[in-house]
Write a protein that holds these residues in place. Structure first.
Motif, PDB file in Angstrom:
ATOM      1  N   LYS A 117      15.061  42.253 117.620  1.00 37.87           N
ATOM      2  CA  LYS A 117      14.482  41.783 118.882  1.00 37.87           C
ATOM      3  C   LYS A 117      13.003  41.452 118.754  1.00 37.87           C
ATOM      4  O   LYS A 117      12.508  40.538 119.408  1.00 37.87           O
ATOM      5  CB  LYS A 117      14.682  42.833 119.980  1.00 37.87           C
ATOM      6  N   GLU A 118      12.290  42.172 117.916  1.00 39.22           N
ATOM      7  CA  GLU A 118      10.857  41.937 117.755  1.00 39.22           C
ATOM      8  C   GLU A 118      10.606  40.689 116.922  1.00 39.22           C
ATOM      9  O   GLU A 118      11.284  40.448 115.928  1.00 39.22           O
ATOM     10  CB  GLU A 118      10.188  43.146 117.107  1.00 39.22           C
ATOM     11  N   ASN A 119       9.622  39.916 117.338  1.00 38.81           N
ATOM     12  CA  ASN A 119       9.293  38.678 116.648  1.00 38.81           C
ATOM     13  C   ASN A 119       8.428  39.000 115.421  1.00 38.81           C
ATOM     14  O   ASN A 119       7.200  38.920 115.470  1.00 38.81           O
ATOM     15  CB  ASN A 119       8.566  37.728 117.598  1.00 38.81           C
ATOM     16  N   SER A 120       9.098  39.357 114.352  1.00 34.11           N
ATOM     17  CA  SER A 120       8.409  39.763 113.132  1.00 34.11           C
ATOM     18  C   SER A 120       9.140  39.229 111.919  1.00 34.11           C
ATOM     19  O   SER A 120      10.355  39.007 111.951  1.00 34.11           O
ATOM     20  CB  SER A 120       8.338  41.297 113.044  1.00 34.11           C
ATOM     21  N   ARG A 121       8.403  39.011 110.868  1.00 27.44           N
ATOM     22  CA  ARG A 121       9.039  38.662 109.603  1.00 27.44           C
ATOM     23  C   ARG A 121       9.738  39.887 109.030  1.00 27.44           C
ATOM     24  O   ARG A 121       9.574  41.010 109.528  1.00 27.44           O
ATOM     25  CB  ARG A 121       7.979  38.143 108.619  1.00 27.44           C
ATOM     26  N   GLY A 122      10.516  39.675 107.970  1.00 29.74           N
ATOM     27  CA  GLY A 122      11.216  40.780 107.343  1.00 29.74           C
ATOM     28  C   GLY A 122      10.263  41.878 106.912  1.00 29.74           C
ATOM     29  O   GLY A 122       9.165  41.610 106.425  1.00 29.74           O
ATOM     30  N   LEU A 123      10.680  43.130 107.114  1.00 28.37           N
ATOM     31  CA  LEU A 123       9.814  44.265 106.813  1.00 28.37           C
ATOM     32  C   LEU A 123       9.903  44.711 105.367  1.00 28.37           C
ATOM     33  O   LEU A 123       8.934  45.244 104.811  1.00 28.37           O
ATOM     34  CB  LEU A 123      10.183  45.448 107.719  1.00 28.37           C
ATOM     35  N   LYS A 124      11.072  44.473 104.741  1.00 24.69           N
ATOM     36  CA  LYS A 124      11.274  45.032 103.400  1.00 24.69           C
ATOM     37  C   LYS A 124      12.361  44.251 102.680  1.00 24.69           C
ATOM     38  O   LYS A 124      13.363  43.841 103.290  1.00 24.69           O
ATOM     39  CB  LYS A 124      11.673  46.509 103.507  1.00 24.69           C
ATOM     40  N   PHE A 125      12.159  44.053 101.371  1.00 23.95           N
ATOM     41  CA  PHE A 125      13.155  43.407 100.523  1.00 23.95           C
ATOM     42  C   PHE A 125      13.218  44.173  99.202  1.00 23.95           C
ATOM     43  O   PHE A 125      12.181  44.536  98.639  1.00 23.95           O
ATOM     44  CB  PHE A 125      12.776  41.943 100.251  1.00 23.95           C
ATOM     45  N   THR A 126      14.423  44.410  98.734  1.00 20.88           N
ATOM     46  CA  THR A 126      14.599  45.083  97.445  1.00 20.88           C
ATOM     47  C   THR A 126      15.671  44.352  96.652  1.00 20.88           C
ATOM     48  O   THR A 126      16.560  43.717  97.214  1.00 20.88           O
ATOM     49  CB  THR A 126      15.018  46.561  97.610  1.00 20.88           C
ATOM     50  N   ALA A 127      15.571  44.448  95.333  1.00 21.58           N
ATOM     51  CA  ALA A 127      16.577  43.845  94.459  1.00 21.58           C
ATOM     52  C   ALA A 127      16.697  44.686  93.196  1.00 21.58           C
ATOM     53  O   ALA A 127      15.700  45.203  92.676  1.00 21.58           O
ATOM     54  CB  ALA A 127      16.216  42.410  94.102  1.00 21.58           C
ATOM     55  N   SER A 128      17.924  44.813  92.716  1.00 24.66           N
ATOM     56  CA  SER A 128      18.163  45.533  91.464  1.00 24.66           C
ATOM     57  C   SER A 128      19.127  44.722  90.604  1.00 24.66           C
ATOM     58  O   SER A 128      19.944  43.957  91.111  1.00 24.66           O
ATOM     59  CB  SER A 128      18.754  46.927  91.734  1.00 24.66           C
ATOM     60  N   SER A 129      18.985  44.878  89.301  1.00 23.71           N
ATOM     61  CA  SER A 129      19.848  44.185  88.351  1.00 23.71           C
ATOM     62  C   SER A 129      20.195  45.141  87.231  1.00 23.71           C
ATOM     63  O   SER A 129      19.308  45.773  86.646  1.00 23.71           O
ATOM     64  CB  SER A 129      19.136  42.945  87.798  1.00 23.71           C
ATOM     65  N   GLN A 130      21.493  45.262  86.966  1.00 21.70           N
ATOM     66  CA  GLN A 130      21.965  46.114  85.870  1.00 21.70           C
ATOM     67  C   GLN A 130      22.804  45.284  84.912  1.00 21.70           C
ATOM     68  O   GLN A 130      23.713  44.577  85.329  1.00 21.70           O
ATOM     69  CB  GLN A 130      22.814  47.285  86.402  1.00 21.70           C
ATOM     70  N   GLU A 131      22.460  45.352  83.650  1.00 25.71           N
ATOM     71  CA  GLU A 131      23.267  44.733  82.598  1.00 25.71           C
ATOM     72  C   GLU A 131      23.043  45.540  81.324  1.00 25.71           C
ATOM     73  O   GLU A 131      22.214  46.448  81.304  1.00 25.71           O
ATOM     74  CB  GLU A 131      22.920  43.245  82.428  1.00 25.71           C
ATOM     75  N   TRP A 132      23.755  45.234  80.278  1.00 22.67           N
ATOM     76  CA  TRP A 132      23.782  46.124  79.122  1.00 22.67           C
ATOM     77  C   TRP A 132      22.443  46.222  78.394  1.00 22.67           C
ATOM     78  O   TRP A 132      22.227  47.155  77.634  1.00 22.67           O
ATOM     79  CB  TRP A 132      24.877  45.672  78.155  1.00 22.67           C
ATOM     80  N   CYS A 133      21.538  45.258  78.604  1.00 22.91           N
ATOM     81  CA  CYS A 133      20.214  45.362  77.977  1.00 22.91           C
ATOM     82  C   CYS A 133      19.352  46.405  78.683  1.00 22.91           C
ATOM     83  O   CYS A 133      18.480  47.012  78.077  1.00 22.91           O
ATOM     84  CB  CYS A 133      19.507  44.013  78.006  1.00 22.91           C
TER      85      CYS A 133
END
Length: 295
Positions: A117-133
């Motif tokens: 409801k609040e006119n705000s940009r995104g507060l938080k973003f996260t990303a993870s990547s797992q592979e054999w390296c």
């Protein structure tokens, strides 16, 4: 009973956020009937993900759900009722991508948290990547002054444990803004910070870039958001339904390499369900994966 609960929730949300600028031209009573029913929207996609110059067949999942978030700590609240002014309602998107490169698998996940409801940009973003390296984790938070601050933790020496900051619109915010209301998306020339998943795969520098955003009709029932970076090297297109709740039907990412070759990552929806998946953790609930057409 459900209607009364929605009404109480809406009043509570309004009182808690009255001191903050509000999004306009959105019927939150109707919006809440879909998003505040205590369930998540889960959609599955057939994925063609380009990696190491070749298309990889895989699977993607989008999970959209509302939850109570802490303004101060930017995490999901354990006791929302005790948090008072610290509580803010957000729409959370979890996006997963799973594919194989030869013998070894990639498992990637992106999360985005955007006030409803609040006119705000995104507060938080996260990303993870797992592979054999090895594995990596990136987190970006909106700070005071409308700037973002982030950290990346990586097994690569050149990236190491690195901090960065930027201003502008986060590409990963666009998914939630479509679902809240496409009219919330700024059009035309915009300073944009590329997706954390793209930066993970490309190892590009963590900085925002000039880009152009437009939304156009592609059929009588669908629209398409197109984000094109000023460098001309990358374009993101997200297809979604014209009418609320603006369900996402697919997307594609076009990247032009230095040699002129174009790589197209593409996702096409194959399944959709609304359910409280966090309660569906018994062996007897496994049939729901079949209904979502998950491998």
């Amino acid at each position: 009973m459900k209607k009364n609960w929605i009404a109480v929730f809406g009043i509570t949300l309004l009182l808690a956020s009255c001191s903050q600028p509000q999004r306009e031209n959105i019927d939150f009573e109707e919006w809440g009937k879909y998003w505040f029913q205590g369930q998540a929207e889960i959609s599955s996609f057939d994925l063609t993900q380009y990696r190491y110059g070749e298309p990889r067949e895989g699977e993607a999942v989008l999970i959209f759900v509302t939850e109570d978030f802490s303004r101060k700590n930017q995490v999901k609240l354990d006791d929302p009722e005790a948090s008072k002014k610290d509580k803010v309602s957000v729409l959370k998107m979890n996006q997963t991508r799973n594919f194989n490169t030869g013998i070894y698998p990639y498992n990637m996940m992106l999360s985005a948290f955007t006030p409803t409801k609040e006119n705000s940009r995104g507060l938080k973003f996260t990303a993870s990547s797992q592979e054999w390296c090895g594995h990596t984790f990136t987190q970006v938070n909106l700070k005071k002054g409308e700037n973002y601050s982030g950290q990346i933790f990586s097994y690569f020496e050149s990236e190491g444990d690195h901090s960065f900051s930027f201003s502008g619109l986060a590409e990963d915010d666009l998914w939630n803004l479509i679902r809240i209301n496409p009219n919330e998306i700024p059009l035309g020339g915009v300073q944009v910070f590329p997706s954390l998943i793209y930066q993970r795969l490309s190892h590009q520098e963590m900085k925002s870039e000039e880009a152009f955003i437009r939304i156009q009709d592609i059929s009588t029932q669908r629209r398409q958001l197109e984000l094109t970076y000023g460098s001309g090297k990358r374009t993101l297109r997200i297809d979604f339904e014209k009418e609320f709740p603006f369900q996402i039907m697919g997307w594609e990412e076009l990247e032009t390499k230095e040699d002129g070759k174009q790589e197209i990552t593409k996702a096409v929806r194959k399944g959709l369900k609304m359910l409280d998946y966090w309660k569906k953790n018994k062996l007897e609930d496994a049939f729901l994966r079949e209904e979502l057409k998950l491998k």
